[in-house]
Design a protein around this motif. Structure first.
Motif, PDB file in Angstrom:
ATOM      1  N   ARG A  11      38.471  10.997 -29.540  1.00  0.00           N
ATOM      2  CA  ARG A  11      37.243  11.433 -28.869  1.00  0.00           C
ATOM      3  C   ARG A  11      36.276  12.183 -29.782  1.00  0.00           C
ATOM      4  O   ARG A  11      35.303  12.756 -29.294  1.00  0.00           O
ATOM      5  CB  ARG A  11      37.616  12.305 -27.661  1.00  0.00           C
ATOM      6  CG  ARG A  11      38.311  11.528 -26.582  1.00  0.00           C
ATOM      7  CD  ARG A  11      38.951  12.403 -25.528  1.00  0.00           C
ATOM      8  NE  ARG A  11      39.476  11.589 -24.437  1.00  0.00           N
ATOM      9  CZ  ARG A  11      40.641  10.948 -24.491  1.00  0.00           C
ATOM     10  NH1 ARG A  11      41.410  11.048 -25.569  1.00  0.00           N
ATOM     11  NH2 ARG A  11      41.047  10.208 -23.476  1.00  0.00           N
ATOM     12  N   LEU A  12      36.532  12.197 -31.073  1.00  0.00           N
ATOM     13  CA  LEU A  12      35.621  12.854 -31.997  1.00  0.00           C
ATOM     14  C   LEU A  12      34.251  12.190 -31.945  1.00  0.00           C
ATOM     15  O   LEU A  12      34.130  10.968 -32.005  1.00  0.00           O
ATOM     16  CB  LEU A  12      36.161  12.788 -33.430  1.00  0.00           C
ATOM     17  CG  LEU A  12      37.239  13.806 -33.794  1.00  0.00           C
ATOM     18  CD1 LEU A  12      37.768  13.548 -35.202  1.00  0.00           C
ATOM     19  CD2 LEU A  12      36.714  15.232 -33.688  1.00  0.00           C
ATOM     20  N   GLY A  13      33.218  13.003 -31.822  1.00  0.00           N
ATOM     21  CA  GLY A  13      31.862  12.479 -31.735  1.00  0.00           C
ATOM     22  C   GLY A  13      31.417  12.174 -30.333  1.00  0.00           C
ATOM     23  O   GLY A  13      30.233  11.906 -30.103  1.00  0.00           O
ATOM     24  N   VAL A  14      32.345  12.204 -29.365  1.00  0.00           N
ATOM     25  CA  VAL A  14      31.999  11.969 -27.966  1.00  0.00           C
ATOM     26  C   VAL A  14      31.966  13.298 -27.225  1.00  0.00           C
ATOM     27  O   VAL A  14      30.919  13.758 -26.776  1.00  0.00           O
ATOM     28  CB  VAL A  14      32.981  10.984 -27.301  1.00  0.00           C
ATOM     29  CG1 VAL A  14      32.585  10.739 -25.839  1.00  0.00           C
ATOM     30  CG2 VAL A  14      33.013   9.669 -28.057  1.00  0.00           C
ATOM     31  N   ASN A  15      33.118  13.914 -27.062  1.00  0.00           N
ATOM     32  CA  ASN A  15      33.162  15.247 -26.448  1.00  0.00           C
ATOM     33  C   ASN A  15      34.137  16.162 -27.181  1.00  0.00           C
ATOM     34  O   ASN A  15      34.495  17.210 -26.673  1.00  0.00           O
ATOM     35  CB  ASN A  15      33.540  15.166 -24.965  1.00  0.00           C
ATOM     36  CG  ASN A  15      34.827  14.384 -24.754  1.00  0.00           C
ATOM     37  OD1 ASN A  15      35.665  14.281 -25.634  1.00  0.00           O
ATOM     38  ND2 ASN A  15      34.972  13.830 -23.565  1.00  0.00           N
ATOM     39  N   GLN A  16      34.568  15.747 -28.376  1.00  0.00           N
ATOM     40  CA  GLN A  16      35.462  16.556 -29.192  1.00  0.00           C
ATOM     41  C   GLN A  16      34.832  16.757 -30.569  1.00  0.00           C
ATOM     42  O   GLN A  16      34.292  15.810 -31.154  1.00  0.00           O
ATOM     43  CB  GLN A  16      36.827  15.864 -29.335  1.00  0.00           C
ATOM     44  CG  GLN A  16      37.815  16.584 -30.220  1.00  0.00           C
ATOM     45  CD  GLN A  16      38.281  17.888 -29.615  1.00  0.00           C
ATOM     46  OE1 GLN A  16      38.351  18.020 -28.399  1.00  0.00           O
ATOM     47  NE2 GLN A  16      38.598  18.853 -30.456  1.00  0.00           N
ATOM     48  N   LYS A  17      34.880  17.979 -31.079  1.00  0.00           N
ATOM     49  CA  LYS A  17      34.302  18.265 -32.381  1.00  0.00           C
ATOM     50  C   LYS A  17      35.395  18.674 -33.364  1.00  0.00           C
ATOM     51  O   LYS A  17      36.507  19.029 -32.984  1.00  0.00           O
ATOM     52  CB  LYS A  17      33.265  19.388 -32.276  1.00  0.00           C
ATOM     53  CG  LYS A  17      33.838  20.711 -31.809  1.00  0.00           C
ATOM     54  CD  LYS A  17      32.755  21.773 -31.724  1.00  0.00           C
ATOM     55  CE  LYS A  17      33.338  23.114 -31.261  1.00  0.00           C
ATOM     56  NZ  LYS A  17      32.305  24.161 -31.185  1.00  0.00           N
ATOM     57  N   HIS A  18      35.057  18.630 -34.645  1.00  0.00           N
ATOM     58  CA  HIS A  18      35.978  19.048 -35.681  1.00  0.00           C
ATOM     59  C   HIS A  18      36.150  20.569 -35.648  1.00  0.00           C
ATOM     60  O   HIS A  18      35.252  21.302 -35.217  1.00  0.00           O
ATOM     61  CB  HIS A  18      35.459  18.638 -37.062  1.00  0.00           C
ATOM     62  CG  HIS A  18      35.560  17.169 -37.327  1.00  0.00           C
ATOM     63  ND1 HIS A  18      36.727  16.552 -37.730  1.00  0.00           N
ATOM     64  CD2 HIS A  18      34.629  16.184 -37.248  1.00  0.00           C
ATOM     65  CE1 HIS A  18      36.516  15.270 -37.890  1.00  0.00           C
ATOM     66  NE2 HIS A  18      35.257  15.011 -37.605  1.00  0.00           N
ATOM     67  N   TYR A  19      37.304  21.041 -36.117  1.00  0.00           N
ATOM     68  CA  TYR A  19      37.554  22.473 -36.224  1.00  0.00           C
ATOM     69  C   TYR A  19      37.160  23.019 -37.592  1.00  0.00           C
ATOM     70  O   TYR A  19      37.256  24.221 -37.822  1.00  0.00           O
ATOM     71  CB  TYR A  19      39.041  22.772 -35.967  1.00  0.00           C
ATOM     72  CG  TYR A  19      39.463  22.535 -34.531  1.00  0.00           C
ATOM     73  CD1 TYR A  19      38.520  22.532 -33.499  1.00  0.00           C
ATOM     74  CD2 TYR A  19      40.787  22.310 -34.194  1.00  0.00           C
ATOM     75  CE1 TYR A  19      38.884  22.307 -32.184  1.00  0.00           C
ATOM     76  CE2 TYR A  19      41.173  22.091 -32.880  1.00  0.00           C
ATOM     77  CZ  TYR A  19      40.220  22.091 -31.887  1.00  0.00           C
ATOM     78  OH  TYR A  19      40.583  21.878 -30.580  1.00  0.00           O
ATOM     79  N   SER A  20      36.717  22.146 -38.492  1.00  0.00           N
ATOM     80  CA  SER A  20      36.178  22.568 -39.786  1.00  0.00           C
ATOM     81  C   SER A  20      34.731  22.105 -39.863  1.00  0.00           C
ATOM     82  O   SER A  20      34.427  20.938 -39.597  1.00  0.00           O
ATOM     83  CB  SER A  20      36.990  21.968 -40.944  1.00  0.00           C
ATOM     84  OG  SER A  20      38.304  22.476 -40.964  1.00  0.00           O
ATOM     85  N   HIS A  21      33.832  23.034 -40.237  1.00  0.00           N
ATOM     86  CA  HIS A  21      32.400  22.738 -40.261  1.00  0.00           C
ATOM     87  C   HIS A  21      31.871  23.004 -41.666  1.00  0.00           C
ATOM     88  O   HIS A  21      31.656  24.158 -42.058  1.00  0.00           O
ATOM     89  CB  HIS A  21      31.651  23.607 -39.249  1.00  0.00           C
ATOM     90  CG  HIS A  21      32.227  23.547 -37.857  1.00  0.00           C
ATOM     91  ND1 HIS A  21      31.849  22.607 -36.927  1.00  0.00           N
ATOM     92  CD2 HIS A  21      33.160  24.300 -37.244  1.00  0.00           C
ATOM     93  CE1 HIS A  21      32.518  22.786 -35.805  1.00  0.00           C
ATOM     94  NE2 HIS A  21      33.326  23.814 -35.971  1.00  0.00           N
TER      95      HIS A  21
END
Length: 218
Positions: A11-21
């Motif tokens: 779901r990354l990019g849909v409603n889940q984001k990375h924990y490292s920015h």
């Protein structure tokens, strides 16, 4: 499909984001990835080493890392900040010093921030650590799963699924048991799914704990 792929990476990019920015050049990317892994592992080791609470877990839901040119900011989201803070913030200072020593960076380049989670047992990682703590204390696994479902029900989540694998209750044959309450639509990409895996080291061997939570769609 829901059982063949990591539910968060799916779901990354849909409603889940990375924990490292952060952004990095190609030559620096492996170094930053390894640095983030060391930061998270060092925090978990520090908490496990210094945690004196009877629950024997730190209640850290997630760790987010933001890198700038001359600063690394580490946001620790925890449901029990009082357990990680001693008088005059000595706990955070010692934790920061521990991370600096492992990574070999200067104090001015690292900042550690604690953020409180309003409903800690809505976080799968905290819930999995809670289940593991009870299993280590020889609480029957069915009672443990029932208690975890009750805790999640108070947080407003729409569904939960718990799976425990290994020598349950000390039996000679390893097996897999699971329980579910509500809906957990793993195939729906728009579903906001929380997931965590946590091993529990018991006197009978290692038990694998997996928890999925469904928070709604959107």
């Amino acid at each position: 499909m829901g059982r063949k792929i990591h539910p968060l990476g799916f779901r990354l990019g849909v409603n889940q984001k990375h924990y490292s920015h952060w952004f990095a050049q190609t030559k620096d990317y492996p170094k930053f990835i390894e640095g983030d892994r060391q930061i998270r592992n060092s925090i978990e080791r520090y908490i496990a080493k210094n945690m004196t609470d009877a629950t024997n877990y730190g209640g850290v839901g997630r760790i987010e890392i933001r890198r700038k040119t001359d600063l690394i900011r580490v946001d620790i989201y925890t449901g029990f900040p009082d357990l990680l803070i001693e008088e005059q913030d000595l706990g955070i200072s010692q934790m920061r010093g521990y991370i600096e020593k492992i990574l070999g960076i200067e104090a001015r380049k690292l900042r550690v921030v604690l953020t409180s989670i309003a409903q800690p047992y809505g976080e799968p990682k905290i819930l999995a650590e809670n289940v593991a703590s009870q299993l280590k204390n020889r609480v029957p696994f069915r009672r443990t799963m029932k208690k975890a479902i009750e805790l999640v029900g108070r947080t407003g989540n729409r569904g939960i699924k718990i799976q425990i694998a290994g020598r349950l209750n000390g039996s000679e044959m390893a097996r897999v048991e699971w329980a579910r309450e509500g809906r957990v639509p793993l195939q729906t990409i728009k579903a906001r799914i929380g997931y965590s895996y946590h091993p529990a080291q018991t006197i009978y061997g290692v038990l694998g704990i997996k928890i999925w939570t469904f928070r709604g769609t959107g």
